[in-house]
Structures are given as structure tokens and as C-alpha cells.
Design an enzyme around this catalytic site. Structure first.
Site, PDB file in Angstrom:
ATOM      1  N   CYS A  46       2.102  -2.552  -6.233  1.00 17.42           N
ATOM      2  CA  CYS A  46       2.664  -2.082  -4.995  1.00 17.42           C
ATOM      3  C   CYS A  46       1.976  -2.311  -3.724  1.00 17.42           C
ATOM      4  O   CYS A  46       0.575  -2.189  -3.456  1.00 17.42           O
ATOM      5  CB  CYS A  46       2.653  -0.519  -5.077  1.00 17.42           C
ATOM      6  SG  CYS A  46       3.646   0.285  -3.758  1.00 17.42           S
ATOM      7  N   CYS A  48       2.141  -0.854  -0.884  1.00 22.74           N
ATOM      8  CA  CYS A  48       2.123   0.087   0.191  1.00 22.74           C
ATOM      9  C   CYS A  48       0.895   0.531   0.687  1.00 22.74           C
ATOM     10  O   CYS A  48      -0.179   0.258   0.118  1.00 22.74           O
ATOM     11  CB  CYS A  48       3.325   1.240  -0.282  1.00 22.74           C
ATOM     12  SG  CYS A  48       2.258   2.669  -0.959  1.00 22.74           S
ATOM     13  N   CYS A  51      -0.739   3.766  -1.925  1.00 21.35           N
ATOM     14  CA  CYS A  51      -1.267   3.945  -3.228  1.00 21.35           C
ATOM     15  C   CYS A  51      -2.706   3.399  -3.350  1.00 21.35           C
ATOM     16  O   CYS A  51      -3.015   2.419  -2.664  1.00 21.35           O
ATOM     17  CB  CYS A  51      -0.464   2.669  -3.947  1.00 21.35           C
ATOM     18  SG  CYS A  51       1.072   3.761  -4.357  1.00 21.35           S
TER      19      CYS A  51
HETATM   20  N1  LIG Z   1       5.679   0.926   4.250  1.00 21.02           N
HETATM   21  C1  LIG Z   1       5.240   2.172   3.876  1.00 21.02           C
HETATM   22  C2  LIG Z   1       5.714   2.283   2.407  1.00 21.02           C
HETATM   23  C3  LIG Z   1       5.383   3.747   1.930  1.00 21.02           C
HETATM   24  C4  LIG Z   1       6.267   3.848   0.760  1.00 21.02           C
HETATM   25  O1  LIG Z   1       7.527   4.026   1.082  1.00 21.02           O
HETATM   26  N2  LIG Z   1       5.798   3.979  -0.428  1.00 21.02           N
HETATM   27  C5  LIG Z   1       6.525   3.955  -1.644  1.00 21.02           C
HETATM   28  C6  LIG Z   1       5.877   3.364  -2.860  1.00 21.02           C
HETATM   29  S1  LIG Z   1       4.530   4.092  -3.458  1.00 21.02           S
HETATM   30  C7  LIG Z   1       6.713   5.551  -1.963  1.00 21.02           C
HETATM   31  O2  LIG Z   1       7.397   5.961  -2.742  1.00 21.02           O
HETATM   32  N3  LIG Z   1       6.116   6.446  -1.289  1.00 21.02           N
HETATM   33  C8  LIG Z   1       6.269   7.680  -1.366  1.00 21.02           C
HETATM   34  C9  LIG Z   1       4.909   8.637  -1.099  1.00 21.02           C
HETATM   35  O3  LIG Z   1       4.098   7.897  -0.655  1.00 21.02           O
HETATM   36  O4  LIG Z   1       4.969   9.825  -1.196  1.00 21.02           O
HETATM   37  C10 LIG Z   1       3.960   1.791   3.825  1.00 21.02           C
HETATM   38  O5  LIG Z   1       3.264   0.934   3.481  1.00 21.02           O
HETATM   39  O6  LIG Z   1       3.029   2.933   4.068  1.00 21.02           O
HETATM   40 ZN   LIG Z   2       2.812   2.570  -3.017  1.00 24.19          ZN
END
Ligand SMILES: N[C@@H](CCC(=O)N[C@@H](CS)C(=O)NCC(=O)O)C(=O)O
Ligand SMILES: [Zn+2]
Ligand SMILES: [Zn+2]
Length: 192
Positions: A46, A48, A51
């Protein structure tokens, strides 16, 4: 240069009969420990920003396990929720910052599943756990400062490792999310 992640491109394959095991944070003393009583599913890279990633890795590797298969078995008092406003409540060790598990408490397609990092096991994630299946949220690394012009190298790196790349989640997971949404709205299998 930062690697994608130590588990990507290593050729590692999990044991389909893996029964689970213990994950520990990075603290030398009094590590937080969680015990999983099954293997994980949907293990993936991932990109993002939320994480947890090991040092020098561009991507996290994160998987899910049913929440009833996860128990905190040592030093639970060191856990803190990183961002209480996030859908995934990521429980991190307050001393070393490692995320032990992420839990969803709100109405959500993945409620009931906890997010975990198998590399926190003794064998660094290569001790039987499911291997990464795909890469998600790949373009999100640009938001963290990665040069957009170098994205072809990143996607090619995953391809070389035999993994598909997506800028959200894999088709199977996106279908699960959309099914949940259609069931909630009452449109599920009603029109098409
Ligand atoms: N582009 C954003 C995407 C964040 C995102 O949507 N992460 C997903 C994958 S882990 C998710 O489900 N997030 C829910 C959360 O973080 O609570 C970033 O990088 O912060
Ligand atoms: Zn993530
Ligand atoms: Zn720790």
C-alpha cells in the site's frame, strides 16, 4: 534509493496451510505483541500515507485477518490510536511507532477485519504468511513527495515482482466495496 519494500521481489511464497503466529513491535524491551490464530488474506503493498512502512521502504505491506482471530498478548498498555478520525483505527506502539493492528469500528465494507503487517513476525513475514498479492494506492506516494516522473520505475518494479499495480485497490476488493454500497442503497442486483 528507497526500495519498494523488502518483501517485494524477494521471490517469497507463503505456505497455504499457515496457521498464524505472533507479531511484535520494534521495542527491544517490553514489545507489544499480538497473536493471530489464522493466516492473513489480501496481503498487498500500500502506497498510502497512513499505513506503517519500515525504514527506507516506499510502500507498506499490509493484510487483513478477522478481528476475532487477533488478540493483544503482551504490553497492550503501550498501544495508542494514531488518528482517531480515520476509518481504520491504527493501533501503534507509543515508543517505537510501529502499527500493530488497524481496526474498523464504523459501518464499512471491511468492518470485522483487522489490518496487520506480517513482517513484524520473527521471520520478517517470510515464515509462512501469505505473500503480497498486488500493489494498491500506488500513485499516493507522489503525495508524500515522490517524483511523478519516476513512477514508471515503481510500476515496473512491481511488474518484475509479478504484482499488478492499482491506484486504489484490486478489482476483487473494489467489487466487495461496491457490493456493500449497492446492498446498503438497495440497488443490489435490482436493475442491471
Ligand atoms: N491518497 C491518500 C489515500 C489514503 C487512503 O484512502 N488509504 C486507504 C488505504 S489504507 C484507506 O482505506 N484508508 C482508510 C483509512 O486510512 O482510515 C493518502 O495517501 O493518504
Ligand atoms: Zn494504506
Ligand atoms: Zn514498540
Amino acid at each position: 534509493m528507497a526500495s519498494l519494500h523488502p518483501l517485494i521481489g524477494s521471490g517469497y511464497k507463503g505456505n497455504p496451510n499457515h496457521a498464524g503466529g505472533k507479531l511484535s513491535c520494534h521495542c527491544k524491551q517490553n514489545p507489544v505483541e499480538v497473536t493471530l490464530s489464522s493466516d492473513v488474506a489480501f496481503n498487498h503493498a500500500c502506497g498510502c500515507s497512513k499505513c506503517w512502512k519500515p525504514a527506507n521502504a516506499l510502500f507498506s505491506v499490509v493484510a487483513v485477518v478477522p478481528r476475532e482471530k487477533l488478540a493483544v498478548t503482551a504490553n497492550a498498555s503501550k498501544l495508542r490510536v494514531v488518528d482517531p478520525s480515520a476509518v481504520i483505527q491504527r493501533n501503534a506502539c507509543k515508543d517505537c511507532g510501529v502499527h500493530l493492528f488497524g481496526r474498523i469500528e464504523v459501518d464499512h465494507p471491511f468492518k470485522g477485519l483487522d489490518f496487520v503487517h506480517t513482517e513484524l513476525s520473527q521471520g520478517a513475514g517470510k515464515d509462512g504468511w501469505q505473500e503480497p498479492q498486488f500493489a494498491g494506492f500506488v500513485s499516493s506516494i507522489i503525495e508524500q513527495g515522490y517524483d511523478p516522473e519516476k513512477m514508471p520505475e515503481v510500476r515496473n518494479g512491481f511488474k518484475q515482482a509479478g504484482l499488478e499495480t492499482y491506484d486504489c485497490l484490486s478489482p476483487a476488493l473494489m467489487d466487495l466495496i461496491a457490493t456493500f454500497t449497492a446492498q446498503k442503497s438497495g440497488t443490489f442486483k435490482s436493475k442491471l
